[in-house]
Write a protein that holds these residues in place. Structure first.
Motif, PDB file in Angstrom:
ATOM      1  N   PRO A 339     -20.913  36.976  27.067  1.00 55.99           N
ATOM      2  CA  PRO A 339     -22.037  37.500  27.859  1.00 55.99           C
ATOM      3  C   PRO A 339     -21.917  37.055  29.315  1.00 55.99           C
ATOM      4  CG  PRO A 339     -22.815  36.530  25.793  1.00 55.99           C
ATOM      5  CD  PRO A 339     -21.379  36.125  25.957  1.00 55.99           C
ATOM      6  N   ARG A 340     -22.389  37.913  30.215  1.00 56.49           N
ATOM      7  CA  ARG A 340     -22.287  37.651  31.640  1.00 56.49           C
ATOM      8  C   ARG A 340     -23.421  38.376  32.362  1.00 56.49           C
ATOM      9  NH1 ARG A 340     -18.979  41.308  29.518  1.00 56.49           N
ATOM     10  NH2 ARG A 340     -18.647  43.312  30.579  1.00 56.49           N
ATOM     11  N   TRP A 341     -23.691  37.966  33.578  1.00 59.05           N
ATOM     12  CA  TRP A 341     -24.720  38.625  34.390  1.00 59.05           C
ATOM     13  C   TRP A 341     -24.058  39.604  35.348  1.00 59.05           C
ATOM     14  CZ3 TRP A 341     -29.702  38.319  33.227  1.00 59.05           C
ATOM     15  CH2 TRP A 341     -30.161  37.227  32.488  1.00 59.05           C
ATOM     16  N   LEU A 437     -21.797  48.706  25.210  1.00 57.61           N
ATOM     17  CA  LEU A 437     -22.100  47.637  26.140  1.00 57.61           C
ATOM     18  C   LEU A 437     -23.577  47.289  26.056  1.00 57.61           C
ATOM     19  CD1 LEU A 437     -20.704  45.977  28.436  1.00 57.61           C
ATOM     20  CD2 LEU A 437     -21.702  47.630  30.034  1.00 57.61           C
ATOM     21  N   LEU A 438     -23.858  46.039  25.698  1.00 61.15           N
ATOM     22  CA  LEU A 438     -25.222  45.552  25.798  1.00 61.15           C
ATOM     23  C   LEU A 438     -25.538  45.360  27.271  1.00 61.15           C
ATOM     24  CD1 LEU A 438     -27.842  44.133  24.665  1.00 61.15           C
ATOM     25  CD2 LEU A 438     -26.547  41.999  24.825  1.00 61.15           C
ATOM     26  N   ARG A 439     -26.643  45.950  27.722  1.00 57.21           N
ATOM     27  CA  ARG A 439     -27.084  45.767  29.110  1.00 57.21           C
ATOM     28  C   ARG A 439     -28.582  45.487  29.067  1.00 57.21           C
ATOM     29  NH1 ARG A 439     -24.867  46.461  33.964  1.00 57.21           N
ATOM     30  NH2 ARG A 439     -23.022  47.450  33.091  1.00 57.21           N
ATOM     31  N   PRO A 482     -25.552  27.218  25.763  1.00 58.37           N
ATOM     32  CA  PRO A 482     -25.754  28.388  26.632  1.00 58.37           C
ATOM     33  C   PRO A 482     -24.764  29.498  26.309  1.00 58.37           C
ATOM     34  CG  PRO A 482     -25.782  26.361  27.918  1.00 58.37           C
ATOM     35  CD  PRO A 482     -25.319  25.987  26.548  1.00 58.37           C
ATOM     36  N   ALA A 483     -25.244  30.744  26.367  1.00 48.97           N
ATOM     37  CA  ALA A 483     -24.365  31.896  26.154  1.00 48.97           C
ATOM     38  C   ALA A 483     -23.841  32.429  27.478  1.00 48.97           C
ATOM     39  CB  ALA A 483     -25.110  32.999  25.408  1.00 48.97           C
ATOM     40  N   ALA A 484     -24.544  32.150  28.563  1.00 44.63           N
ATOM     41  CA  ALA A 484     -24.183  32.570  29.911  1.00 44.63           C
ATOM     42  C   ALA A 484     -24.967  31.681  30.863  1.00 44.63           C
ATOM     43  CB  ALA A 484     -24.514  34.047  30.131  1.00 44.63           C
ATOM     44  N   PRO A 485     -24.606  31.662  32.129  1.00 40.35           N
ATOM     45  CA  PRO A 485     -25.362  30.832  33.068  1.00 40.35           C
ATOM     46  C   PRO A 485     -26.819  31.268  33.156  1.00 40.35           C
ATOM     47  CG  PRO A 485     -23.286  31.563  34.032  1.00 40.35           C
ATOM     48  CD  PRO A 485     -23.460  32.333  32.773  1.00 40.35           C
ATOM     49  N   PRO A 486     -27.693  30.343  33.555  1.00 43.14           N
ATOM     50  CA  PRO A 486     -29.083  30.739  33.799  1.00 43.14           C
ATOM     51  C   PRO A 486     -29.144  31.755  34.946  1.00 43.14           C
ATOM     52  CG  PRO A 486     -28.833  28.353  33.765  1.00 43.14           C
ATOM     53  CD  PRO A 486     -27.463  28.923  33.808  1.00 43.14           C
ATOM     54  N   TRP A 498     -27.209  30.628  22.431  1.00 42.55           N
ATOM     55  CA  TRP A 498     -26.941  30.909  21.024  1.00 42.55           C
ATOM     56  C   TRP A 498     -27.910  30.078  20.186  1.00 42.55           C
ATOM     57  CZ3 TRP A 498     -23.929  34.937  20.726  1.00 42.55           C
ATOM     58  CH2 TRP A 498     -22.975  35.164  21.713  1.00 42.55           C
ATOM     59  N   THR A 499     -28.639  30.717  19.284  1.00 42.46           N
ATOM     60  CA  THR A 499     -29.632  30.027  18.470  1.00 42.46           C
ATOM     61  C   THR A 499     -28.949  29.180  17.393  1.00 42.46           C
ATOM     62  OG1 THR A 499     -29.839  31.742  16.768  1.00 42.46           O
ATOM     63  CG2 THR A 499     -31.145  32.027  18.788  1.00 42.46           C
ATOM     64  N   VAL A 500     -29.753  28.509  16.589  1.00 41.79           N
ATOM     65  CA  VAL A 500     -29.191  27.693  15.506  1.00 41.79           C
ATOM     66  C   VAL A 500     -28.446  28.562  14.493  1.00 41.79           C
ATOM     67  CG1 VAL A 500     -30.890  25.851  15.734  1.00 41.79           C
ATOM     68  CG2 VAL A 500     -31.391  27.795  14.245  1.00 41.79           C
ATOM     69  N   LYS A 501     -28.755  29.870  14.461  1.00 43.43           N
ATOM     70  CA  LYS A 501     -28.034  30.787  13.587  1.00 43.43           C
ATOM     71  C   LYS A 501     -26.959  31.550  14.355  1.00 43.43           C
ATOM     72  CE  LYS A 501     -31.786  31.414  10.258  1.00 43.43           C
ATOM     73  NZ  LYS A 501     -32.670  32.378   9.549  1.00 43.43           N
ATOM     74  N   ASN A 502     -26.620  31.036  15.559  1.00 38.94           N
ATOM     75  CA  ASN A 502     -25.584  31.633  16.404  1.00 38.94           C
ATOM     76  C   ASN A 502     -25.946  33.034  16.885  1.00 38.94           C
ATOM     77  OD1 ASN A 502     -23.542  30.063  17.347  1.00 38.94           O
ATOM     78  ND2 ASN A 502     -22.138  30.434  15.647  1.00 38.94           N
ATOM     79  N   GLN A 503     -27.222  33.346  16.925  1.00 41.23           N
ATOM     80  CA  GLN A 503     -27.658  34.656  17.401  1.00 41.23           C
ATOM     81  C   GLN A 503     -27.885  34.610  18.903  1.00 41.23           C
ATOM     82  OE1 GLN A 503     -31.244  36.095  15.558  1.00 41.23           O
ATOM     83  NE2 GLN A 503     -30.962  38.162  16.289  1.00 41.23           N
ATOM     84  N   LEU A 504     -27.456  35.662  19.587  1.00 42.83           N
ATOM     85  CA  LEU A 504     -27.672  35.750  21.023  1.00 42.83           C
ATOM     86  C   LEU A 504     -29.161  35.916  21.297  1.00 42.83           C
ATOM     87  CD1 LEU A 504     -26.493  35.934  23.882  1.00 42.83           C
ATOM     88  CD2 LEU A 504     -26.252  38.406  23.528  1.00 42.83           C
TER      89      LEU A 504
END
Length: 645
Positions: A339-341, A437-439, A482-486, A498-504
């Protein structure tokens, strides 16, 4: 008194405390109280429900209460409410559900603007998956809209004159699927149907005692099969038969066949019930399927659903059970790029697929110009020894990404479409996948508005080859990281992780996550020095965002600081005055022991901020000392004796 715009009809029976939980959402609407009414119809309650209703009516002039002997079902009370309604439009609400605060106003305005007979308001629910029909707002459509049959509950707004013109009423007494009969009749008659998808209007909630109006699971004792036949014939009477798989009649009947007929042949039902109970359902479903549903409906199914229909027509119960056991093991799988901004949106490449129970891809196999369903999936399923042809792998296949607000149960749809394609695996094998693409734009995702303060989990729904699954969008990462920078967006912090279940997931405005842990590891890399604002390269800024406020600790002093956007980066700004001793003071964020910066203070004034890696030299320390003390005053020398030449 102004003309009433809306009549809200609520059937109740032994509702008790749920009246008090539902009522505030009905009575706290943004629509003025003198422009709508709430009609409670008590179906012969024997608990304290009548007393609760009378109390409400005594406190609110726009609440009316009607009572009738118990009928045992919501149809009769709803009909009584229709007879007493005075509003231009009717909105049906169940006593254990709630409305969004602006629901009536928005639905009514959407109805009037589009001259609609029926308006479907976006539904949020703790009980069912998101509905694709609420992906986009639709000003006007008719019954041929492909998604309408996804929503057959009565929780909609109907023009009262339209209801009276066609004599639309609910069947009364214990009549299972009474809502489907009413709603399909309305769809068939309506000239204009509107969909309001940009605001959560109706919250269909699960009661903690399990006593929802929809509590009656499939039960033939309530006339399920004759009622389904009635609904089916109503659709057939209102449409033209055709051999075309995609003709209107076949598309409308598809939902009934897929859900109500094949539901008796598929997991979990056929595996959950005892054969002695399930076999009669299977046989009844077969009789109705053969007598009422055209062959084009069955032929238009996707591969696995068509195989279920084949077993049903053959009256092969054992094969249907064996297939259900194998399909039950199939899981959806997500592949996620980093993931990225980009341009203020959280972006990631997503690929979705199906895996067999052994964890390997569910495949398609080429054999003699035919495409066959995965032989491993069908291993041990009677009647499939020669394989099962997949005539069109893309038939009814689709996937969509959805984002769920954990606090409110709202589902939102990010921009972009998922493309379904065949991915070659070699040796004549391929896999059906959906990629895109997730946006996720935090400032537009909630119906064009900013996401509220909450944690938002990213999911996907896939329907491939007749197998449908909800799947968490997960990555191969350490949970909780973190999945991407704040990012600073809309003057708030957006924290992907990433949550405890590795979900974004995306935390908006520090609902659960805090900025400190997100940037603790990269803070030491900052070797910059500044005045009162220090660049924070580890935080990105969306275009047009505003300043955000946060609290930091400067040594032991709690300080209100700011995150200031500067182009696509962010700077930390502290107040000019700090009641601290002169010296270097660590600046830390909540729950983060790692210094984000150091504040250089002299005489209670902030001289500058330094990054943790910054090393000032002796000359800089001397300048700090001089800047922190008053400059010496130059005096004229005292005259002395004249010097002899």
């Amino acid at each position: 008194m102004p003309r009433l715009k809306v009549s809200v009809i609520v059937p109740v029976y032994n509702t008790g405390k749920y009246i008090d939980e539902c009522a505030p959402s009905l009575l706290g609407q943004s629509l003025p109280a003198d422009e709508y009414e709430v009609i409670y119809v008590d179906d012969g309650s024997t608990d304290d429900t009548p007393g609760r209703l009378e109390k409400l009516a005594g406190q609110h002039p726009n609440v009316r209460v009607h009572s009738q002997p118990n009928s045992g079902w919501p149809g009769a009370p709803r009909n009584l409410g229709i007879r007493h309604a005075r509003g231009e439009y009717i909105q049906f609400v169940d006593h254990d559900d709630t409305l969004g605060p602006e629901a009536l106003e928005r639905l009514y305005e959407h109805a009037k603007r589009n001259d609609a007979d029926v308006v479907l308001g976006k539904m949020s629910s703790t009980m069912v998956r998101p509905r694709r029909i609420f992906r986009h707002t639709v000003d006007a459509c008719t019954v041929d809209h492909d998604e309408l049959m996804q929503s057959l509950t009565p929780h909609k707004m109907f023009r009262r004159a339209f209801v009276e013109q066609y004599g639309l009423r609910f069947p009364e007494g214990p009549w299972f699927m009474e809502d489907q009969l009413f709603v399909t009749a309305a769809y068939l008659k309506a000239e204009r149907i509107s969909i309001l998808a940009d605001y959560p209007c109706y919250y269909w909630m699960r009661r903690d005692d399990g006593g929802n109006n929809t509590r009656h699971r499939f039960n033939p004792r309530y006339g399920f099969w004759p009622n389904l036949r009635t609904i089916t014939r109503q659709i057939k009477d209102g449409t033209t038969p055709s051999d075309d798989l995609d003709a209107l009649q076949n598309r409308l009947l598809h939902r009934l066949y897929q859900v109500e007929i094949l539901g008796r042949t598929r997991e979990p039902e056929i595996l959950r019930e005892e054969p002695a109970e399930q076999r009669p359902r299977f046989e009844a479903a077969r009789e109705l399927a053969m007598s009422e549903f055209p062959a084009a409906v069955r032929d238009g199914l996707s591969a696995v659903s068509r195989l279920r229909a084949e077993f049903l027509e053959r009256d092969d119960y054992d094969a249907a059970v064996a297939l259900a056991e194998r399909v039950r093991e199939v899981k959806a799988h997500s592949e996620v790029g980093a993931p990225r901004w980009e341009g203020g949106s959280l972006v990631a490449d997503i690929t979705l697929s199906l895996l067999r129970g052994d964890g390997r891809p569910l495949t398609l196999v080429e054999r003699d110009t035919q495409l066959l369903l995965d032989p491993e999936l069908l291993d041990g399923v009677p009647g499939t020894e020669d394989g099962w042809e997949v005539r069109d792998p893309f038939r009814l296949a689709y996937a969509e990404l959805v984002v769920k607000d954990r606090d409110r149960q709202d589902w939102w749809y990010p921009d972009g479409e998922m493309e379904v394609r065949l991915r070659p695996l070699g040796a004549g094998r391929s896999q059906l996948v959906a990629s895109g693409l997730l946006r996720l734009d935090p400032e537009r995702l909630a119906g064009g508005r900013p996401l509220p303060r909450a944690v938002h989990d990213v999911w996907a729904y896939v329907q491939l080859l007749g197998i449908d699954r909800m799947v968490r969008i997960t990555g191969d990462h350490t949970p909780g990281t973190p999945a991407a920078p704040p990012a600073l967006t809309g003057g708030r912090l957006a924290l992907p992780y990433w949550t405890v279940k590795n979900q974004l997931a995306l935390d908006i405005d520090e609902r659960q996550r805090r900025l400190g842990p997100q940037i603790a590891e990269v803070a030491p890399e900052n070797a910059a020095r500044a005045n009162q604002a220090l660049p924070l390269p580890s935080i990105t800024a969306a275009a047009g965002t505003s300043t955000a406020r946060l609290q930091v600790s400067v040594s032991d002093l709690k300080v209100d600081a700011e995150l200031v956007p500067e182009g696509d980066t962010v700077s930390l700004r502290l107040p000019a005055r700090l009641q601290l001793p002169s010296g270097h003071h660590p600046v830390t964020l909540p729950k983060s022991p790692v210094p984000l910066a150091y504040a250089v203070v002299r005489n209670n004034s902030l001289l500058r901020l330094e990054g943790p890696a910054y090393e000032p030299g002796r000359g800089q320390r001397l300048l700090d000392t001089l800047r922190g003390h008053p400059a010496p005053t130059r005096q004229s020398p005292t005259p002395g004796p004249a010097k002899k030449r």
